[in-house]
Design a protein around this motif. Structure first.
Motif, PDB file in Angstrom:
ATOM      1  N   ALA A  92      37.372 -52.891  23.168  1.00  0.00           N
ATOM      2  CA  ALA A  92      37.549 -51.756  22.256  1.00  0.00           C
ATOM      3  C   ALA A  92      36.358 -51.593  21.318  1.00  0.00           C
ATOM      4  O   ALA A  92      36.512 -51.309  20.130  1.00  0.00           O
ATOM      5  N   ASN A  93      35.158 -51.799  21.888  1.00  0.00           N
ATOM      6  CA  ASN A  93      33.902 -51.604  21.143  1.00  0.00           C
ATOM      7  C   ASN A  93      33.786 -52.503  19.909  1.00  0.00           C
ATOM      8  O   ASN A  93      33.135 -52.161  18.927  1.00  0.00           O
ATOM      9  N   GLY A  94      34.423 -53.659  19.974  1.00  0.00           N
ATOM     10  CA  GLY A  94      34.383 -54.582  18.841  1.00  0.00           C
ATOM     11  C   GLY A  94      35.676 -54.647  18.073  1.00  0.00           C
ATOM     12  O   GLY A  94      35.817 -55.475  17.159  1.00  0.00           O
ATOM     13  N   GLU A 145      43.568 -48.182  21.718  1.00  0.00           N
ATOM     14  CA  GLU A 145      43.930 -49.313  20.846  1.00  0.00           C
ATOM     15  C   GLU A 145      44.141 -48.909  19.384  1.00  0.00           C
ATOM     16  O   GLU A 145      43.950 -49.716  18.479  1.00  0.00           O
ATOM     17  N   ASP A 146      44.527 -47.653  19.131  1.00  0.00           N
ATOM     18  CA  ASP A 146      44.690 -47.153  17.756  1.00  0.00           C
ATOM     19  C   ASP A 146      43.416 -47.337  16.929  1.00  0.00           C
ATOM     20  O   ASP A 146      43.477 -47.496  15.699  1.00  0.00           O
ATOM     21  N   LEU A 147      42.262 -47.297  17.613  1.00  0.00           N
ATOM     22  CA  LEU A 147      40.982 -47.507  16.936  1.00  0.00           C
ATOM     23  C   LEU A 147      40.046 -46.307  17.052  1.00  0.00           C
ATOM     24  O   LEU A 147      39.372 -45.949  16.091  1.00  0.00           O
ATOM     25  N   PHE A 148      39.968 -45.691  18.229  1.00  0.00           N
ATOM     26  CA  PHE A 148      39.070 -44.559  18.419  1.00  0.00           C
ATOM     27  C   PHE A 148      39.671 -43.605  19.443  1.00  0.00           C
ATOM     28  O   PHE A 148      40.686 -43.922  20.095  1.00  0.00           O
ATOM     29  N   ALA A 149      39.060 -42.436  19.558  1.00  0.00           N
ATOM     30  CA  ALA A 149      39.575 -41.401  20.455  1.00  0.00           C
ATOM     31  C   ALA A 149      38.479 -40.956  21.413  1.00  0.00           C
ATOM     32  O   ALA A 149      37.288 -41.087  21.123  1.00  0.00           O
ATOM     33  N   LYS A 164      26.597 -31.306  18.854  1.00  0.00           N
ATOM     34  CA  LYS A 164      25.877 -31.354  17.583  1.00  0.00           C
ATOM     35  C   LYS A 164      26.788 -30.945  16.432  1.00  0.00           C
ATOM     36  O   LYS A 164      26.775 -31.573  15.354  1.00  0.00           O
ATOM     37  N   GLU A 165      27.599 -29.919  16.631  1.00  0.00           N
ATOM     38  CA  GLU A 165      28.541 -29.492  15.595  1.00  0.00           C
ATOM     39  C   GLU A 165      29.595 -30.566  15.339  1.00  0.00           C
ATOM     40  O   GLU A 165      29.961 -30.824  14.180  1.00  0.00           O
ATOM     41  N   LEU A 166      30.059 -31.193  16.398  1.00  0.00           N
ATOM     42  CA  LEU A 166      31.047 -32.256  16.250  1.00  0.00           C
ATOM     43  C   LEU A 166      30.466 -33.439  15.481  1.00  0.00           C
ATOM     44  O   LEU A 166      31.118 -34.012  14.594  1.00  0.00           O
ATOM     45  N   ALA A 167      29.223 -33.801  15.790  1.00  0.00           N
ATOM     46  CA  ALA A 167      28.574 -34.914  15.097  1.00  0.00           C
ATOM     47  C   ALA A 167      28.399 -34.607  13.613  1.00  0.00           C
ATOM     48  O   ALA A 167      28.588 -35.487  12.755  1.00  0.00           O
ATOM     49  N   ALA A 168      28.055 -33.363  13.304  1.00  0.00           N
ATOM     50  CA  ALA A 168      27.862 -32.975  11.906  1.00  0.00           C
ATOM     51  C   ALA A 168      29.179 -33.033  11.136  1.00  0.00           C
ATOM     52  O   ALA A 168      29.197 -33.364   9.941  1.00  0.00           O
ATOM     53  N   TRP A 169      30.286 -32.736  11.797  1.00  0.00           N
ATOM     54  CA  TRP A 169      31.596 -32.835  11.153  1.00  0.00           C
ATOM     55  C   TRP A 169      31.998 -34.294  10.966  1.00  0.00           C
ATOM     56  O   TRP A 169      32.551 -34.689   9.944  1.00  0.00           O
ATOM     57  N   ALA A 170      31.706 -35.137  11.975  1.00  0.00           N
ATOM     58  CA  ALA A 170      32.192 -36.511  11.977  1.00  0.00           C
ATOM     59  C   ALA A 170      31.420 -37.427  11.032  1.00  0.00           C
ATOM     60  O   ALA A 170      32.015 -38.309  10.402  1.00  0.00           O
ATOM     61  N   ALA A 171      30.110 -37.249  10.928  1.00  0.00           N
ATOM     62  CA  ALA A 171      29.280 -38.190  10.176  1.00  0.00           C
ATOM     63  C   ALA A 171      29.723 -38.383   8.731  1.00  0.00           C
ATOM     64  O   ALA A 171      29.829 -39.531   8.267  1.00  0.00           O
ATOM     65  N   PRO A 172      29.985 -37.323   7.958  1.00  0.00           N
ATOM     66  CA  PRO A 172      30.406 -37.545   6.568  1.00  0.00           C
ATOM     67  C   PRO A 172      31.753 -38.257   6.445  1.00  0.00           C
ATOM     68  O   PRO A 172      32.101 -38.756   5.373  1.00  0.00           O
ATOM     69  N   ARG A 173      32.488 -38.300   7.519  1.00  0.00           N
ATOM     70  CA  ARG A 173      33.799 -38.956   7.525  1.00  0.00           C
ATOM     71  C   ARG A 173      33.719 -40.377   8.052  1.00  0.00           C
ATOM     72  O   ARG A 173      34.747 -41.024   8.288  1.00  0.00           O
ATOM     73  N   GLY A 174      32.495 -40.862   8.288  1.00  0.00           N
ATOM     74  CA  GLY A 174      32.323 -42.242   8.722  1.00  0.00           C
ATOM     75  C   GLY A 174      32.518 -42.464  10.207  1.00  0.00           C
ATOM     76  O   GLY A 174      32.747 -43.595  10.640  1.00  0.00           O
ATOM     77  N   TRP A 175      32.396 -41.392  11.004  1.00  0.00           N
ATOM     78  CA  TRP A 175      32.588 -41.488  12.446  1.00  0.00           C
ATOM     79  C   TRP A 175      31.320 -41.068  13.180  1.00  0.00           C
ATOM     80  O   TRP A 175      30.522 -40.283  12.665  1.00  0.00           O
ATOM     81  N   PRO A 190      31.691 -48.191  11.575  1.00  0.00           N
ATOM     82  CA  PRO A 190      31.668 -49.653  11.443  1.00  0.00           C
ATOM     83  C   PRO A 190      32.218 -50.399  12.655  1.00  0.00           C
ATOM     84  O   PRO A 190      32.114 -51.631  12.708  1.00  0.00           O
ATOM     85  N   LEU A 191      32.818 -49.683  13.613  1.00  0.00           N
ATOM     86  CA  LEU A 191      33.392 -50.328  14.792  1.00  0.00           C
ATOM     87  C   LEU A 191      32.286 -50.516  15.820  1.00  0.00           C
ATOM     88  O   LEU A 191      31.968 -49.604  16.593  1.00  0.00           O
ATOM     89  N   THR A 192      31.680 -51.689  15.847  1.00  0.00           N
ATOM     90  CA  THR A 192      30.507 -51.921  16.684  1.00  0.00           C
ATOM     91  C   THR A 192      30.655 -53.215  17.475  1.00  0.00           C
ATOM     92  O   THR A 192      31.290 -54.183  17.034  1.00  0.00           O
ATOM     93  N   LYS A 193      30.027 -53.210  18.629  1.00  0.00           N
ATOM     94  CA  LYS A 193      29.972 -54.426  19.424  1.00  0.00           C
ATOM     95  C   LYS A 193      29.184 -55.518  18.703  1.00  0.00           C
ATOM     96  O   LYS A 193      29.525 -56.697  18.773  1.00  0.00           O
TER      97      LYS A 193
END
Length: 273
Positions: A92-94, A145-149, A164-175, A190-193
């Motif tokens: 689960a990516n860590g 795993e109730d961790l990511f989608a 690009k639009e999705l990334a711009a929305w996600a980044a300020p939310r910590g994703w 923060p969910l990293t291998k």
């Protein structure tokens, strides 16, 4: 002085390969013999070459070998890698650190606490993914795993600029978001291998970390390693991703997995006296 090496390797399209990813471009008569290492719904799913299987069987004699995957625990446990069962594995990516096949509850509590402090809730991100996805190209939507989608999409139909639009929305939310094959991943930053590998290295007393991976989700793992390799295929190769201590291989397909295991083996074997 003896150096304890930890080898952290991604699995899919790094060490193991589906039929579609094998890349058997050579004449049939000289194609490598393959070993099936995963079965799904009563059908063979993932393979490695028999030579790679031999190298992987031998590798844990000289290092701490840690399968390091974005797969869920259920998906990981379908795989039957050659050699002794790894004492540690990362799923689960860590998000899950497996010790003798069982998720370590202390590590999961640590992960959950950090995500709660630093990231928008999974439910908010999942709702946004579904709101901006078009049924014309959305095939599946899943939570891991109730961790990511992630979404499974018809990649050719994705609108220009949508990621690009999705990334711009996600980044300020910590994703963070990434497109890998037909999957659009939304993963907490923060969910990293690499974070899970650092914990395994601490527990195992490892002095150095060697790593391999092919996807954008492997970049942080490769950057955190003392030395790394990426195959000639995959998102890292397609984007030209490089780092000074990471070797970009030219080999593609299942033979890249064999080459990576040769390089791991050479790096961890003791030098001749």
């Amino acid at each position: 002085m003896t150096v304890t090496s930890l080898v952290a390797s991604d699995l899919d399209r790094t060490l193991i390969y589906s039929t579609a990813a094998l890349g058997l471009t050579m004449p049939d008569a000289v194609a490598p013999r393959l070993l099936c290492v995963e079965t799904y719904q009563h059908k063979p799913l993932s393979y490695m070459t028999e030579t790679a299987a031999g190298l992987l069987t031998e590798l844990p004699r000289h290092c701490v070998f840690v399968p390091t995957t974005t797969r869920t625990r259920e998906q990981y446990h379908r795989i039957r890698l050659p050699g002794p069962p790894p004492a540690y594995a990362i799923c689960a990516n860590g998000g899950h650190l497996l010790v003798d096949g069982v998720s370590d509850p202390d590590w999961r509590r640590t992960v959950d606490a950090r995500l709660a402090d630093e990231c928008a809730p999974l439910q908010e991100v999942r709702a946004h993914l579904l709101a901006v996805a078009d049924p014309a190209w959305l095939l599946k939507e899943r939570v891991a795993e109730d961790l990511f989608a992630y979404l499974v999409v018809e990649r050719a139909l994705l609108p220009d600029g949508w990621m690009k639009e999705l990334a711009a929305w996600a980044a300020p939310r910590g994703w963070a978001v990434s497109l890998q094959g037909r999957k659009v991943y939304a993963v907490p930053q923060p969910l990293t291998k690499s974070a899970a590998v650092r914990e395994v290295a601490r527990r195992a007393g490892a002095d150095r970390v060697l790593a391999a991976g092919d996807s954008l989700l492997d970049a942080d793992l490769l950057l955190a390693a003392d030395r790394g390799w990426r195959p000639g295929h995959g998102e890292l190769a397609e984007t030209g991703w490089t780092a000074g201590h990471v070797d970009a291989l030219e080999t593609c397909g299942v033979l890249a997995g064999e080459e990576i295991l040769r390089l791991f083996s050479s790096a961890v074997r003791p030098s001749p006296a």
